[in-house]
Design a protein around this motif. Structure first.
Motif, PDB file in Angstrom:
ATOM      1  N   MET A  96      17.925  21.758 -25.349  1.00  0.00           N
ATOM      2  CA  MET A  96      18.815  22.546 -24.487  1.00  0.00           C
ATOM      3  C   MET A  96      20.074  22.999 -25.214  1.00  0.00           C
ATOM      4  SD  MET A  96      17.506  23.048 -21.496  1.00  0.00           S
ATOM      5  CE  MET A  96      18.925  23.390 -20.453  1.00  0.00           C
ATOM      6  N   MET A  97      20.022  23.068 -26.545  1.00  0.00           N
ATOM      7  CA  MET A  97      21.200  23.415 -27.326  1.00  0.00           C
ATOM      8  C   MET A  97      20.949  24.632 -28.207  1.00  0.00           C
ATOM      9  SD  MET A  97      22.480  19.620 -28.509  1.00  0.00           S
ATOM     10  CE  MET A  97      20.873  19.210 -29.192  1.00  0.00           C
ATOM     11  N   ILE A  98      22.034  25.296 -28.572  1.00  0.00           N
ATOM     12  CA  ILE A  98      22.032  26.361 -29.570  1.00  0.00           C
ATOM     13  C   ILE A  98      22.901  25.893 -30.722  1.00  0.00           C
ATOM     14  CG2 ILE A  98      22.644  28.745 -30.088  1.00  0.00           C
ATOM     15  CD1 ILE A  98      22.254  29.407 -27.142  1.00  0.00           C
TER      16      ILE A  98
ATOM     17  N   ASN B 142      22.980  23.079 -31.964  1.00  0.00           N
ATOM     18  CA  ASN B 142      23.447  21.758 -31.539  1.00  0.00           C
ATOM     19  C   ASN B 142      24.683  21.800 -30.652  1.00  0.00           C
ATOM     20  OD1 ASN B 142      21.410  20.703 -33.545  1.00  0.00           O
ATOM     21  ND2 ASN B 142      22.384  18.782 -32.975  1.00  0.00           N
ATOM     22  N   LEU B 143      24.903  22.911 -29.967  1.00  0.00           N
ATOM     23  CA  LEU B 143      26.015  23.056 -29.042  1.00  0.00           C
ATOM     24  C   LEU B 143      25.505  23.627 -27.727  1.00  0.00           C
ATOM     25  CD1 LEU B 143      28.638  24.598 -31.477  1.00  0.00           C
ATOM     26  CD2 LEU B 143      28.669  22.269 -30.584  1.00  0.00           C
ATOM     27  N   MET B 144      26.298  23.441 -26.665  1.00  0.00           N
ATOM     28  CA  MET B 144      25.972  24.001 -25.350  1.00  0.00           C
ATOM     29  C   MET B 144      27.142  24.848 -24.875  1.00  0.00           C
ATOM     30  SD  MET B 144      24.230  20.606 -23.639  1.00  0.00           S
ATOM     31  CE  MET B 144      23.415  21.479 -22.307  1.00  0.00           C
ATOM     32  N   ALA B 145      26.845  25.880 -24.080  1.00  0.00           N
ATOM     33  CA  ALA B 145      27.891  26.762 -23.550  1.00  0.00           C
ATOM     34  C   ALA B 145      28.884  25.957 -22.703  1.00  0.00           C
ATOM     35  CB  ALA B 145      27.261  27.864 -22.713  1.00  0.00           C
ATOM     36  N   PRO B 146      30.158  26.343 -22.786  1.00  0.00           N
ATOM     37  CA  PRO B 146      30.707  27.520 -23.452  1.00  0.00           C
ATOM     38  C   PRO B 146      31.093  27.309 -24.917  1.00  0.00           C
ATOM     39  CG  PRO B 146      32.428  26.468 -22.180  1.00  0.00           C
ATOM     40  CD  PRO B 146      31.182  25.661 -21.940  1.00  0.00           C
ATOM     41  N   ALA B 147      30.653  26.212 -25.535  1.00  0.00           N
ATOM     42  CA  ALA B 147      31.027  25.936 -26.925  1.00  0.00           C
ATOM     43  C   ALA B 147      30.063  26.543 -27.936  1.00  0.00           C
ATOM     44  CB  ALA B 147      31.098  24.419 -27.139  1.00  0.00           C
ATOM     45  N   THR B 148      29.047  27.285 -27.480  1.00  0.00           N
ATOM     46  CA  THR B 148      28.070  27.891 -28.385  1.00  0.00           C
ATOM     47  C   THR B 148      28.739  28.938 -29.278  1.00  0.00           C
ATOM     48  OG1 THR B 148      27.519  29.293 -26.500  1.00  0.00           O
ATOM     49  CG2 THR B 148      26.011  27.484 -27.003  1.00  0.00           C
ATOM     50  N   PRO B 149      28.115  29.256 -30.421  1.00  0.00           N
ATOM     51  CA  PRO B 149      28.743  30.194 -31.355  1.00  0.00           C
ATOM     52  C   PRO B 149      28.958  31.579 -30.749  1.00  0.00           C
ATOM     53  CG  PRO B 149      26.904  29.067 -32.398  1.00  0.00           C
ATOM     54  CD  PRO B 149      26.842  28.730 -30.948  1.00  0.00           C
ATOM     55  N   MET B 150      30.111  32.166 -31.076  1.00  0.00           N
ATOM     56  CA  MET B 150      30.341  33.570 -30.770  1.00  0.00           C
ATOM     57  C   MET B 150      30.213  34.341 -32.081  1.00  0.00           C
ATOM     58  SD  MET B 150      33.447  35.515 -28.772  1.00  0.00           S
ATOM     59  CE  MET B 150      34.737  35.164 -29.976  1.00  0.00           C
ATOM     60  N   PHE B 151      29.220  35.194 -32.155  1.00  0.00           N
ATOM     61  CA  PHE B 151      28.969  35.983 -33.359  1.00  0.00           C
ATOM     62  C   PHE B 151      29.657  37.335 -33.213  1.00  0.00           C
ATOM     63  CE2 PHE B 151      25.147  33.258 -32.900  1.00  0.00           C
ATOM     64  CZ  PHE B 151      25.335  32.481 -34.044  1.00  0.00           C
ATOM     65  N   GLU B 152      30.257  37.830 -34.320  1.00  0.00           N
ATOM     66  CA  GLU B 152      31.048  39.051 -34.249  1.00  0.00           C
ATOM     67  C   GLU B 152      30.604  40.073 -35.280  1.00  0.00           C
ATOM     68  OE1 GLU B 152      35.258  38.624 -34.152  1.00  0.00           O
ATOM     69  OE2 GLU B 152      35.198  36.661 -33.167  1.00  0.00           O
TER      70      GLU B 152
ATOM     71  N   MET C 266      25.764  39.292 -24.320  1.00  0.00           N
ATOM     72  CA  MET C 266      25.251  37.925 -24.287  1.00  0.00           C
ATOM     73  C   MET C 266      23.945  37.799 -25.064  1.00  0.00           C
ATOM     74  SD  MET C 266      24.472  35.497 -20.934  1.00  0.00           S
ATOM     75  CE  MET C 266      26.157  35.671 -20.349  1.00  0.00           C
ATOM     76  N   TYR C 267      23.739  36.654 -25.701  1.00  0.00           N
ATOM     77  CA  TYR C 267      22.424  36.240 -26.184  1.00  0.00           C
ATOM     78  C   TYR C 267      22.118  34.907 -25.512  1.00  0.00           C
ATOM     79  CZ  TYR C 267      24.765  32.912 -29.323  1.00  0.00           C
ATOM     80  OH  TYR C 267      25.522  31.880 -29.820  1.00  0.00           O
ATOM     81  N   HIS C 268      20.840  34.662 -25.185  1.00  0.00           N
ATOM     82  CA  HIS C 268      20.541  33.428 -24.462  1.00  0.00           C
ATOM     83  C   HIS C 268      19.042  33.184 -24.406  1.00  0.00           C
ATOM     84  CE1 HIS C 268      19.228  35.517 -20.664  1.00  0.00           C
ATOM     85  NE2 HIS C 268      20.078  36.445 -21.079  1.00  0.00           N
ATOM     86  N   CYS C 269      18.661  31.994 -23.988  1.00  0.00           N
ATOM     87  CA  CYS C 269      17.286  31.694 -23.643  1.00  0.00           C
ATOM     88  C   CYS C 269      17.023  32.266 -22.258  1.00  0.00           C
ATOM     89  CB  CYS C 269      17.040  30.185 -23.648  1.00  0.00           C
ATOM     90  SG  CYS C 269      15.350  29.735 -23.151  1.00  0.00           S
ATOM     91  N   HIS C 270      15.873  32.965 -22.124  1.00  0.00           N
ATOM     92  CA  HIS C 270      15.590  33.592 -20.840  1.00  0.00           C
ATOM     93  C   HIS C 270      14.764  32.706 -19.904  1.00  0.00           C
ATOM     94  CE1 HIS C 270      15.860  36.927 -18.151  1.00  0.00           C
ATOM     95  NE2 HIS C 270      16.284  37.748 -19.094  1.00  0.00           N
TER      96      HIS C 270
ATOM     97  N   GLY D 274      21.664  26.032 -17.923  1.00  0.00           N
ATOM     98  CA  GLY D 274      22.077  24.740 -18.461  1.00  0.00           C
ATOM     99  C   GLY D 274      22.904  24.794 -19.719  1.00  0.00           C
ATOM    100  N   GLY D 275      23.208  25.996 -20.235  1.00  0.00           N
ATOM    101  CA  GLY D 275      24.102  26.079 -21.384  1.00  0.00           C
ATOM    102  C   GLY D 275      23.532  26.751 -22.610  1.00  0.00           C
ATOM    103  N   MET D 276      22.302  27.298 -22.515  1.00  0.00           N
ATOM    104  CA  MET D 276      21.709  27.967 -23.671  1.00  0.00           C
ATOM    105  C   MET D 276      22.059  29.458 -23.653  1.00  0.00           C
ATOM    106  SD  MET D 276      18.035  26.185 -24.342  1.00  0.00           S
ATOM    107  CE  MET D 276      18.046  26.826 -26.018  1.00  0.00           C
ATOM    108  N   ALA D 277      23.336  29.742 -23.877  1.00  0.00           N
ATOM    109  CA  ALA D 277      23.829  31.110 -23.883  1.00  0.00           C
ATOM    110  C   ALA D 277      25.033  31.201 -24.797  1.00  0.00           C
ATOM    111  CB  ALA D 277      24.198  31.564 -22.469  1.00  0.00           C
ATOM    112  N   GLY D 278      25.241  32.382 -25.364  1.00  0.00           N
ATOM    113  CA  GLY D 278      26.386  32.622 -26.229  1.00  0.00           C
ATOM    114  C   GLY D 278      26.769  34.085 -26.207  1.00  0.00           C
TER     115      GLY D 278
END
Length: 334
Positions: free
Chosen positions: A201-203, A205-215, A288-292, A299-303
């Motif tokens: 359930m991680m991206i 090894n993190l969960m939202a809102p702490a998931t990476p923000m890519f720029e 947004m990017y995320h698991c669909h 559950g937190g799989m979004a960034g």
């Protein structure tokens, strides 16, 4: 270790190193340290049959995590993005600085049993041990009957195969993984690279809102490498962007039959990659990017993929969207 060493990536200039070493400086949501090709949005060019020698350090990180790094004290989760051209050899000296048995096992390339990275073949590093792994690659070759044997080019990955169990289950769970790209000569090179690992359930090894923000800035060529690990089935969805479901994510001509997608299965042990132009046809913004799988995204799989204006400035509404994402309640554990 700074906060960006886990889950996000260190920023690279638009040119990565050609032979050995890596360039790294802390920045939220940029790419992992990279070794391999040069960036620039131009076709790849490289001499045939190059052997690249690198040293990777396996280190323990805060939070009971472990990571790979290209220098002492530079381990990250995910580990450095490794690159080679078809026909190249990558000679990796793995230094185990931890008190755990571990290894490094690749997907998609050629190697002997001595470089398998699995205890099954007695290929691993004991605590404190240094060991060399050799990964080779090859080009497509013609076969009988107008057939071709595939080359090594593709978006692959590497991971531990020895910590905890003979399959490295503990090592993968604790962050010992990274992306591996084998390029075909003539491939178009990106300006930015992002590695996204879906593990349970991680991206990264993190969960939202702490998931990476890519720029990226509007119009920049961005390369995504998506990797699956763990025990759950996922899909990877990127808002407002799409790619061809083939080796590169780009169509090779008007008659290319590759399906154009914006969502793709990302299951344990699988990987794929693609390139897009940031904000093409849709403009800048916080995308947004995320698991669909709905319970996974809840559950937190979004960034966030932040596409800035072409000059690097923040587009209208993006800051507010980021704040809403950071304040959103995710139903962890659902």
């Amino acid at each position: 270790m700074d906060d960006h060493a886990v889950g996000s990536h260190r920023h690279l200039s638009r040119r990565s190193l050609i032979a050995t070493g890596a360039l790294a400086a802390g920045a939220l949501g940029a790419s992992a340290p990279t070794i391999g090709t040069a960036f620039g949005g131009s076709p790849a060019r490289a001499a045939a049959g190059v052997t690249k020698k690198i040293t990777i350090y396996a280190e323990q990180l805060p939070g009971n995590l472990f990571g790979y790094g290209l220098a002492p004290g530079q381990a990250t989760v995910p580990g450095p993005l490794l690159e080679m051209y078809e026909g190249d050899t990558l000679e990796i000296t793995l230094v185990n600085t931890t008190n755990q048995r571990l290894s490094i096992h690749p997907h998609g390339v050629d190697y002997s049993t001595e470089s398998d990275g699995s205890p099954f073949n007695a290929s691993f590093n004991n605590p404190g041990e240094t060991r060399t792994y050799v990964w080779r690659s090859h080009e497509m070759v013609a076969a009988a009957g107008r057939r071709y044997m595939p080359g090594s080019a593709g978006y692959w990955h590497y991971h531990d195969h020895a910590m905890g169990t003979d399959h490295g289950t503990a090592g993968v769970a604790k962050g010992l993984y990274g992306a591996l790209i084998v390029r075909r000569r003539g491939d178009i090179l990106p300006e930015k690279q992002f590695t996204v690992v879906f593990h349970d359930m991680m991206i990264n090894n993190l969960m939202a809102p702490a998931t990476p923000m890519f720029e990226a800035n509007l119009g920049q060529r961005v390369e995504w490498i998506a990797i699956g690990h763990g025990n759950l089935f996922h899909t990877f969805h990127l808002h407002a962007h799409r790619w061809a479901d083939n080796r590169t994510g780009m169509l090779e001509g008007p008659s290319d039959p590759s399906l154009v997608v914006d969502n793709k299965d990302l299951n344990p042990g699988s990987s794929f990659g693609f390139q897009v132009l940031a904000g093409e046809g849709v403009g800048p913004g916080a995308w947004m990017y995320h698991c669909h799988v709905q319970t996974h995204s809840d559950g937190g799989m979004a960034g966030i993929f932040l596409v800035r204006n072409a000059d690097g400035s923040m587009p209208p509404g993006a800051e507010e969207a980021i704040h809403r994402f950071q304040g959103h309640t995710h139903t962890h554990g659902s």
